[in-house]
Structures are given as C-alpha cells and as structure tokens.
Write a protein that holds these residues in place. Structure first.
Motif, PDB file in Angstrom:
ATOM      1  N   PHE A 382       0.821  -1.200   0.000  1.00  0.00           N
ATOM      2  CA  PHE A 382       0.000   0.000   0.000  1.00  0.00           C
ATOM      3  C   PHE A 382       0.864   1.262   0.000  1.00  0.00           C
ATOM      4  O   PHE A 382       1.938   1.300   0.613  1.00  0.00           O
ATOM      5  N   SER A 383       0.352   2.287  -0.671  1.00  0.00           N
ATOM      6  CA  SER A 383       0.968   3.604  -0.549  1.00  0.00           C
ATOM      7  C   SER A 383       0.832   4.095   0.886  1.00  0.00           C
ATOM      8  O   SER A 383       0.008   3.591   1.658  1.00  0.00           O
ATOM      9  N   VAL A 384       1.636   5.065   1.251  1.00  0.00           N
ATOM     10  CA  VAL A 384       1.554   5.638   2.597  1.00  0.00           C
ATOM     11  C   VAL A 384       0.226   6.397   2.706  1.00  0.00           C
ATOM     12  O   VAL A 384      -0.020   7.335   1.940  1.00  0.00           O
ATOM     13  N   PRO A 385      -0.684   5.996   3.604  1.00  0.00           N
ATOM     14  CA  PRO A 385      -1.998   6.647   3.666  1.00  0.00           C
ATOM     15  C   PRO A 385      -1.884   8.125   4.019  1.00  0.00           C
ATOM     16  O   PRO A 385      -1.102   8.513   4.898  1.00  0.00           O
ATOM     17  N   ALA A 386      -2.662   8.938   3.336  1.00  0.00           N
ATOM     18  CA  ALA A 386      -2.734  10.367   3.619  1.00  0.00           C
ATOM     19  C   ALA A 386      -4.201  10.776   3.584  1.00  0.00           C
ATOM     20  O   ALA A 386      -4.908  10.480   2.607  1.00  0.00           O
ATOM     21  N   VAL A 387      -4.660  11.406   4.635  1.00  0.00           N
ATOM     22  CA  VAL A 387      -6.069  11.784   4.738  1.00  0.00           C
ATOM     23  C   VAL A 387      -6.476  12.629   3.535  1.00  0.00           C
ATOM     24  O   VAL A 387      -5.786  13.579   3.153  1.00  0.00           O
ATOM     25  N   GLY A 388      -7.581  12.247   2.921  1.00  0.00           N
ATOM     26  CA  GLY A 388      -8.098  12.982   1.780  1.00  0.00           C
ATOM     27  C   GLY A 388      -7.505  12.572   0.450  1.00  0.00           C
ATOM     28  O   GLY A 388      -7.907  13.106  -0.593  1.00  0.00           O
ATOM     29  N   GLN A 389      -6.571  11.612   0.453  1.00  0.00           N
ATOM     30  CA  GLN A 389      -5.967  11.146  -0.793  1.00  0.00           C
ATOM     31  C   GLN A 389      -6.342   9.692  -1.058  1.00  0.00           C
ATOM     32  O   GLN A 389      -6.616   8.923  -0.134  1.00  0.00           O
ATOM     33  N   GLN A 390      -6.345   9.324  -2.329  1.00  0.00           N
ATOM     34  CA  GLN A 390      -6.629   7.942  -2.705  1.00  0.00           C
ATOM     35  C   GLN A 390      -5.476   7.031  -2.277  1.00  0.00           C
ATOM     36  O   GLN A 390      -4.340   7.464  -2.112  1.00  0.00           O
ATOM     37  N   LEU A 391      -5.806   5.760  -2.097  1.00  0.00           N
ATOM     38  CA  LEU A 391      -4.804   4.746  -1.781  1.00  0.00           C
ATOM     39  C   LEU A 391      -4.391   4.022  -3.054  1.00  0.00           C
ATOM     40  O   LEU A 391      -5.211   3.792  -3.947  1.00  0.00           O
ATOM     41  N   ALA A 392      -3.123   3.637  -3.111  1.00  0.00           N
ATOM     42  CA  ALA A 392      -2.637   2.784  -4.192  1.00  0.00           C
ATOM     43  C   ALA A 392      -2.204   1.454  -3.608  1.00  0.00           C
ATOM     44  O   ALA A 392      -1.713   1.382  -2.469  1.00  0.00           O
ATOM     45  N   VAL A 393      -2.399   0.392  -4.383  1.00  0.00           N
ATOM     46  CA  VAL A 393      -1.877  -0.925  -4.048  1.00  0.00           C
ATOM     47  C   VAL A 393      -0.955  -1.334  -5.189  1.00  0.00           C
ATOM     48  O   VAL A 393      -1.389  -1.412  -6.349  1.00  0.00           O
ATOM     49  N   TYR A 394       0.324  -1.592  -4.881  1.00  0.00           N
ATOM     50  CA  TYR A 394       1.325  -1.930  -5.885  1.00  0.00           C
ATOM     51  C   TYR A 394       1.512  -3.449  -5.925  1.00  0.00           C
ATOM     52  O   TYR A 394       1.597  -4.104  -4.880  1.00  0.00           O
ATOM     53  N   MET A 395       1.608  -4.007  -7.146  1.00  0.00           N
ATOM     54  CA  MET A 395       1.630  -5.455  -7.313  1.00  0.00           C
ATOM     55  C   MET A 395       2.488  -5.828  -8.518  1.00  0.00           C
ATOM     56  O   MET A 395       2.713  -5.008  -9.423  1.00  0.00           O
ATOM     57  N   GLY A 396       2.957  -7.078  -8.536  1.00  0.00           N
ATOM     58  CA  GLY A 396       3.712  -7.591  -9.665  1.00  0.00           C
ATOM     59  C   GLY A 396       3.177  -8.931 -10.111  1.00  0.00           C
ATOM     60  O   GLY A 396       2.547  -9.659  -9.332  1.00  0.00           O
ATOM     61  N   ASP A 397       3.436  -9.283 -11.371  1.00  0.00           N
ATOM     62  CA  ASP A 397       3.023 -10.557 -11.967  1.00  0.00           C
ATOM     63  C   ASP A 397       4.270 -11.405 -12.132  1.00  0.00           C
ATOM     64  O   ASP A 397       5.090 -11.178 -13.027  1.00  0.00           O
ATOM     65  N   ASP A 398       4.430 -12.405 -11.258  1.00  0.00           N
ATOM     66  CA  ASP A 398       5.676 -13.155 -11.206  1.00  0.00           C
ATOM     67  C   ASP A 398       5.739 -14.267 -12.248  1.00  0.00           C
ATOM     68  O   ASP A 398       5.461 -15.426 -11.978  1.00  0.00           O
ATOM     69  N   VAL A 412     -11.192   8.050  -0.934  1.00  0.00           N
ATOM     70  CA  VAL A 412     -10.016   8.706  -0.348  1.00  0.00           C
ATOM     71  C   VAL A 412      -9.898   8.270   1.112  1.00  0.00           C
ATOM     72  O   VAL A 412     -10.883   7.914   1.760  1.00  0.00           O
ATOM     73  N   TRP A 413      -8.676   8.307   1.613  1.00  0.00           N
ATOM     74  CA  TRP A 413      -8.392   7.784   2.944  1.00  0.00           C
ATOM     75  C   TRP A 413      -9.000   8.658   4.042  1.00  0.00           C
ATOM     76  O   TRP A 413      -8.874   9.890   4.027  1.00  0.00           O
ATOM     77  N   ALA A 414      -9.646   7.977   4.987  1.00  0.00           N
ATOM     78  CA  ALA A 414     -10.191   8.630   6.174  1.00  0.00           C
ATOM     79  C   ALA A 414      -9.473   8.085   7.396  1.00  0.00           C
ATOM     80  O   ALA A 414      -9.317   6.860   7.530  1.00  0.00           O
ATOM     81  N   ALA A 415      -9.032   8.947   8.285  1.00  0.00           N
ATOM     82  CA  ALA A 415      -8.243   8.529   9.440  1.00  0.00           C
ATOM     83  C   ALA A 415      -8.984   7.509  10.301  1.00  0.00           C
ATOM     84  O   ALA A 415      -8.367   6.595  10.861  1.00  0.00           O
ATOM     85  N   ALA A 416     -10.292   7.623  10.384  1.00  0.00           N
ATOM     86  CA  ALA A 416     -11.075   6.712  11.228  1.00  0.00           C
ATOM     87  C   ALA A 416     -10.986   5.271  10.736  1.00  0.00           C
ATOM     88  O   ALA A 416     -11.212   4.329  11.509  1.00  0.00           O
TER      89      ALA A 416
END
Length: 747
Positions: A382-398, A412-416
C-alpha cells in the motif's frame, strides 16, 4: 516463489512458463535515449520481520558491536542501524545470523493447532492437516494482541501470525515428504494422498506469545485457523456474478472454492491480511480436445495464462475420485450448459487474485478482490496513507516477461478507517472500486501508468482478444496489458513502499530469456529497465540471460498515489562480487553484500531498514539463500550507465540504464543465510521492532524421491538437526529472531 530457478524449469511445473507472446515495446527502439535529470532522497531503511525463541540449530556467525554507546549526559547516541557484522556466505545446513542474535524454529509444517491433534510424527503417516500448519510457509504478517487477547496494533508480546502455505516439495506428481513411501507417481492418484496434499495448501493463522525471552505458539487458541483450497471464499468487486466465473459450485458466480499457491502478502492500513495467488494454473488440467469443445475466445485466455489443452496438471488431483472436489481440477468443457453451470470450464477464472482475510475474526467471509486484477500475484504493498488522498496498491506478476501493476482506490483515505469496527467492510470500501493500471517504462528513466479499462482505445481495438466489459478486462489483465504495450519485466516478485518517502521497490528475480540476439517470441533483448544479458557460470554449467536479477524502484509523479507518471532507476543489481563490474556487478557488491535472485522484500515501518530475501538457484554452488539488510537512498541518487553488447550482425547494441548509488558497508550487508535448498521468505516483526519472524521454505527440496527412506541422503534435515520436532524429514518453518541485548533487529 517455491519454484525452480527459471534457468531450469521442469516439464510439469508450470510456475515459470512464459505465456506472454505479445509484441509489446521492449525499449528496443529507444535504447540510446539519455536521462536528462534525476532527483534523489537520502537515507532511509527497510524492515524485515523476525522473532525470538531459543537456539535451535541456528548458528551465530561473525561479530558486531551491539552495545548502545551512552554519553556522559542522559542523552544516548542515536541508534546505529546495520551495526552488526555481516554474516558470511555458507553452504551449511543451518540458519546463520550475526553474533549477538538468536534464531529459533517456532512453527513448522505439521505442527498442531488443536490439542486434539496429535504431535507431528514427520514420517509421512500424519493426517488431519485441516488442524495443522500447512507446507511451504511463505508471506507472513504479524497482528498484535493485548495481554487479555483483544486486537491491539501495538501488542508486541502477544499476537497472531497469518501466513501463506504456497505449495509442497514435489518430484513427479507426488509431494513426497508428506507420504510414508514418498507417494504415488502415476495416475490415478489415491484420494488419501490428494486430500492431504490439497489440505497443506492455503493459509494459516496461529497465535504466538512471548514468555520471558522465549516465543511459542498457543495451541488451541480461539484465533488459530486453517484456510485451504476447499474453503468457501466470496468474489468481490467487478467480477462478482459475471458470466466468466459461473461454475457448477457457484452457478451465480458469487464465490469460489478455496485459494491456492499463495505467495506474497500485504497488510492493509485497516489491519486486514492480504494474500497473493501466484502459480495457480498448473494445478488444473484440460483435455486434448478442449479447444474444439469450447470454440470461443476462452481458448485465448487459457493459453495466455499457461493452461493450454492437453497440459498435465501438477499433481493429478483431478484423478482422486468421482467426488466434485476432484472434478473441479479439470477445466475441460464437458457439460451441456451454455454458461458453465454444470462443469468447471470457468474454474480458472476464479483463481489468481489478491485475497483479503480478517485475521482476528473467523466469522467474516474471506474475499477475493477482483478489482486488483488476475495474474500471478506476489505481494500487495500500500501507498503511505494520507487523509483525503486515494490509496494505491502496488503489485507484480511473477512470471518471465510479465508486468508491474497498481490499483488506485476510488475512495479517499479517512483517518477513522485505521481502526474500523468492521475490517472487511473497510476492504469493500477501498478495494472493490477503483482503477487498475499497468506500468510502461521509457528509456529516459520516466514511465507511465496506463489504465486498463474499456474506455482505453487500445483495449477496444485489440484484435487478439475482444473484451466484453470491465470484468473481462480484470479477469484477463495480462491480455489487457498486452493490448496497451506495457513493459515486459524480469519476473516481478515482491514489492514494498519506503515509508520514509513513498517510493516503491520491486524485486525482479531473474530471467533466462534475456539475450542480445533474440531468436524466439519469448526471448527479449536487454532494455533500460532490464539491461543485463550475460553468462553466469555455475561450475561447468552456463546460465544465460539475467540469472542474478535486480531491484527496480519508482518515484510517483504529480498526484501522489493517483499519479499517472513516475521516474525510475535500478536500486541494486544482484551479482557475484567477483563478476565483471562493467557488465554484471554494476552495483559493485562486495563479498559481504553479494546476492542472487532477490525475491522477498519489505521495509520495516519501525527502523526503515529494507530487508531483501533470495530464492536462488544460480549462486547456490557458493552459498545457500539469504537475507540482507539495506538502507537505501532515493530514486536518482546514482548515475546513468551505458552497456554495450555485440550483436549477431556484428554491430553494437547500446543500452542506457540508471543505477542507484553504490552501496557501502554501512548501507548493505548480509544478515542471514538459510539451510540447504531453502528459500528465505516471509518478513514480519513486532511493533517494537525487537522480534522478527521469517520463513524458511522448502529446505532439502532437491532430495530425490528415491532417497525418501534414507535420511542420510536428504540434502537437508533442518529443523530436525536443530533439535526441533520428530523425524528427520526437512520441514518448512517459521523462525523467530531476537537480539540478545533486547535491542531492535538490524541495529
């Protein structure tokens, strides 16, 4: 993971078969482009997970100053990371860690999770694997508990280990260490053998607790559980209820039966466990006449995912009997229905996802997150969560010549949401709606994230496969990535995000199909992001391509996690220290740092150390697989380099690449070497950074089935030779690592 090095692939093991025959851009038209500018950051670090117990046949090597210096004032000097003495390379059948550290076996194949399940005999006669540890421990995460046993993220002396059980140690069809005489190597397979082999796959959750300085598992904990290929799992996201996942087991296309070949992991910001399904296609078979029976585009999909008609399955589980649980391993179209509701022609479309589980709550349904795409998944970072910003999930195809992906949430990320009442509902929020992207890297050190969606004109125009809807794009993410011209990579394995600056690191473990003079569709010329093609000698055997692998890293552009552009460079090139520094050992690795085939990778959120684990076959004549500790800089802290290759036509192929700052003895060193034949994998640690857990997978994997009755001929007897458990058959196991002075791991 759990694959032979792709330099020597067995005929029946489909783990590394290259099914990417697309003609995407390999940088061949832009190899001479030059990087105009770079930016970099300095000093950070990555984590590895490890934990404590006693000292079971795990030797301490080297030496190091572990005492924290104290000034005459009450203020201590800052903690020095990587202060330990590097562990030397080793071929010994032990786990070696630095002086001042202790490593102990904690949880091995067959260990019971219930008091009613007998202790493991380790002679092939054991049963009841629904209540035992599975095989081939792989990715793993730690989840804290309070002293009273309630979920507590900061819990450092009691917690849960959730882990993957990827596969079994095989020869021919049989998982030979599981069976008394090695198992049946011809078809049909006995039902009892099949049932045992199926049950050792999947996931497990086991409670662990520290008493004094020792860690132990908690038998009969209410949290202990197994998830196997027979467990009900819901499909979630855009693929749910789509015609592509209709089966006899789920005519409505809402669920699948189990999870298989689970490899890397992820830990969500809301505290759930994510598991990647990797090399799942090889467990299934198709009849030699299935293409004609189907007569539709599903044949293209099956071929692209490595399951051509007439291909033998890995274990022959489909021959275990007439019961439906065996029939599901046969993908052939044998029913009369038009939608697949009377057979398992669509079964493969339910495999190959990121699986989410709440490790604390057995009552919550496990879900496959289809919005993240279907391919040979490793970890999910996961990307580093930041309130009010979307999250990214990074992945690879092995797999060789496959792609790097990211998913960006709509929400978007909510602190709660860091401490939600319902972790799986929070997963629904962030993982079921969003955009899937694939990476396209340019020769100037920049790159683009290309969205895989029906709105993409390249996907609409793709002639090799006609996509019907978003679900079709996600189920056939590889074909969609082919359509948009994504960059083929040298087997993308684990990935991890540097918590100090948000940069993303991917291990590219190796690729035997890199060559200066390609002669087939699966062979690729070196390019900027995968710039090496060379010969590495293992004794008298020549290993060609990129046998030692490398680690690439990305820095997102404007938009943070939702950015559609990035810059990149190569953080480290795996190599033998004595290899040619101008063509192979481009990172100038020394004997205390050299490695081959990077695989597991994780940044510690507590120390910032980047832990690098290997799954190697190229350098194993010199050393067993290992784990290194690193303190990386940032993208752009190194320099451009040009590699020149002589072509078959007598010309020169000039390949520009971008190499990170060369490591020093203070920024990269070997921390651990494992037993014979093992892969080092799975990284997790307690929140205080003082206990690390890692997995030793498939020790002794190259033991011949013919030698199953003679322990003296096992290539490894670990962990039995370390005093752990009955019998002498080697077992995959979790070990716990602690520092003898009580300090943080890696200092």
């Amino acid at each position: 993971m759990n694959k032979p090095n792709d330099l020597a692939i067995s005929a029946t093991d489909l783990n590394d078969i290259d099914s990417n025959a697309s003609h995407d851009n390999h940088f061949n038209s832009i190899l001479n482009a030059r990087l105009s500018r770079r930016t970099w950051l300095r000093g950070s670090a990555v984590t590895a997970a490890t934990a404590v117990m006693g000292s079971m046949g795990l030797s301490a090597c080297g030496g190091g100053s572990d005492a924290a210096a104290v000034t005459p004032t009450p203020t201590p000097t800052p903690e020095k990371l990587l202060a330990f003495t590097a562990v030397p390379k080793s071929l010994a059948d032990v786990v070696s860690v630095p002086a001042g550290y202790t490593a102990t076996a904690l949880y091995a194949l067959g260990d019971s999770l219930r008091a009613a399940t007998p202790a493991y005999k380790n002679d092939g006669s054991d049963t009841d694997f629904d209540n035992r540890a599975g095989d081939h421990h792989d990715g793993m995460e730690y989840y804290g508990l309070s002293a009273a046993g309630a979920p507590l993220a900061s819990g450092a002396e009691r917690g849960l280990l959730a882990m993957n059980h990827e596969a079994t140690t095989d020869e021919k069809l049989s998982s030979h260490f599981l069976h008394v005489n090695g198992g049946t190597t011809s078809l049909p397979r006995p039902a009892a053998e099949v049932d045992k082999e199926v049950a050792v796959h999947g996931l497990s959750v086991v409670e662990v607790k520290k008493t004094g300085s020792a860690w132990a598992t908690v038998n009969d904990s209410a949290f202990n559980r197994r998830v196997t290929p027979l467990t009900d799992i819901e499909l979630a996201g855009p693929v749910r209820s789509n015609a592509l996942v209709v089966t006899k087991y789920s005519p409505t296309g809402t669920k699948t039966r189990g999870t298989i070949n689970n490899c890397g992991t992820g830990k969500s910001p809301w505290g759930s466990y994510l598991s990647g399904e990797e090399n799942w296609a090889g467990y299934f078979t198709r009849s030699a006449t299935d293409n004609a029976a189907r007569g539709d585009k599903s044949v293209v999909s099956l071929n692209r995912y490595g399951r051509s008609q007439g291909g033998a399955s890995r274990h022959g589980w489909e021959t275990g009997g007439s019961d439906d649980k065996y029939a599901r391993w046969n993908l052939s179209k044998i029913g009369a229905s038009t939608n697949g509701s009377d057979d398992y022609r669509n079964e493969l479309n339910g495999m190959g996802y990121i699986v989410e589980m709440d490790p604390y709550d057995k009552t919550k349904a496990i879900r496959k997150r289809t919005a993240l795409g279907r391919y040979a998944h490793e970890s999910a970072a996961f990307s580093v969560p930041a309130v009010g910003q979307q999250l990214a999930v990074y992945m690879g195809d092995d797999s060789r010549n496959e792609y790097i992906y990211k998913f960006v949430s709509t929400a978007v990320w909510a602190a709660a949401d860091a401490n939600p009442a319902d972790r799986m509902a929070t997963g629904d929020k962030y993982l079921d709606s969003g955009k899937l992207y694939v990476a396209k890297l340019a020769a100037d050190g920049t790159g683009q994230w290309i969205e895989l969606a029906m709105s993409n004109a390249q996907i609409q125009a793709y002639s090799a496969y006609k996509f019907a809807d978003l679900a079709d794009v996600l189920v056939n993410a590889r074909l969609a990535a082919d359509a948009v011209g994504a960059t083929k990579m040298d087997r993308p394995e684990w990935c991890s995000v540097n918590p100090a600056n948000g940069e993303i690191y991917y291990t590219l473990t190796n690729n035997s199909n890199r060559t200066v003079n390609p002669s087939g569709s699966s062979q690729l010329a070196p390019d900027s992001a995968n710039p090496r093609a060379y010969t590495d000698m293992k004794g008298s055997s020549a290993q060609n391509g990129n046998p030692n692998g490398h680690i690439i890293r990305f820095k997102e552009g404007t938009g943070a996690a939702a950015a559609t552009s990035f810059t990149w460079d190569v953080y480290l090139f795996g190599a033998e220290s004595g290899a040619d520094a101008s063509k192979i050992n481009l990172s100038n690795l020394t004997a205390d740092q050299d490695f081959s085939s990077p695989d597991g990778l994780a940044f510690s959120p507590y120390t910032g150390i980047c832990w690098i684990q290997t799954d190697d076959g190229a350098y194993t004549d010199v050393t067993n697989c290992m784990m290194l500790a690193a303190i990386p800089g940032k993208v752009g802290d190194g320099a451009k380099s040009t590699l020149n290759y002589a072509t078959a036509a007598g010309g020169n192929l000039a390949v520009d690449t971008f190499i990170g700052k060369k490591p020093t003895a203070d920024t990269l060193k070997r921390f651990l070497v494992g037993p014979v034949g093992s892969e080092i994998t799975g990284i997790s640690e307690t929140p205080d950074g003082k206990t690390m857990f890692i997995n030793i997978q498939h020790p002794g994997e190259n033991t011949s089935l013919a030698n199953i009755g003679d322990p003296s001929k096992y290539t490894s007897q670990w962990p039995a030779n370390a005093g752990y458990g009955a019998g002498k058959r080697p077992r995959s196991a979790t070990i716990v690592i602690t520092k003898n002075d009580g300090g943080r791991i890696g200092s």
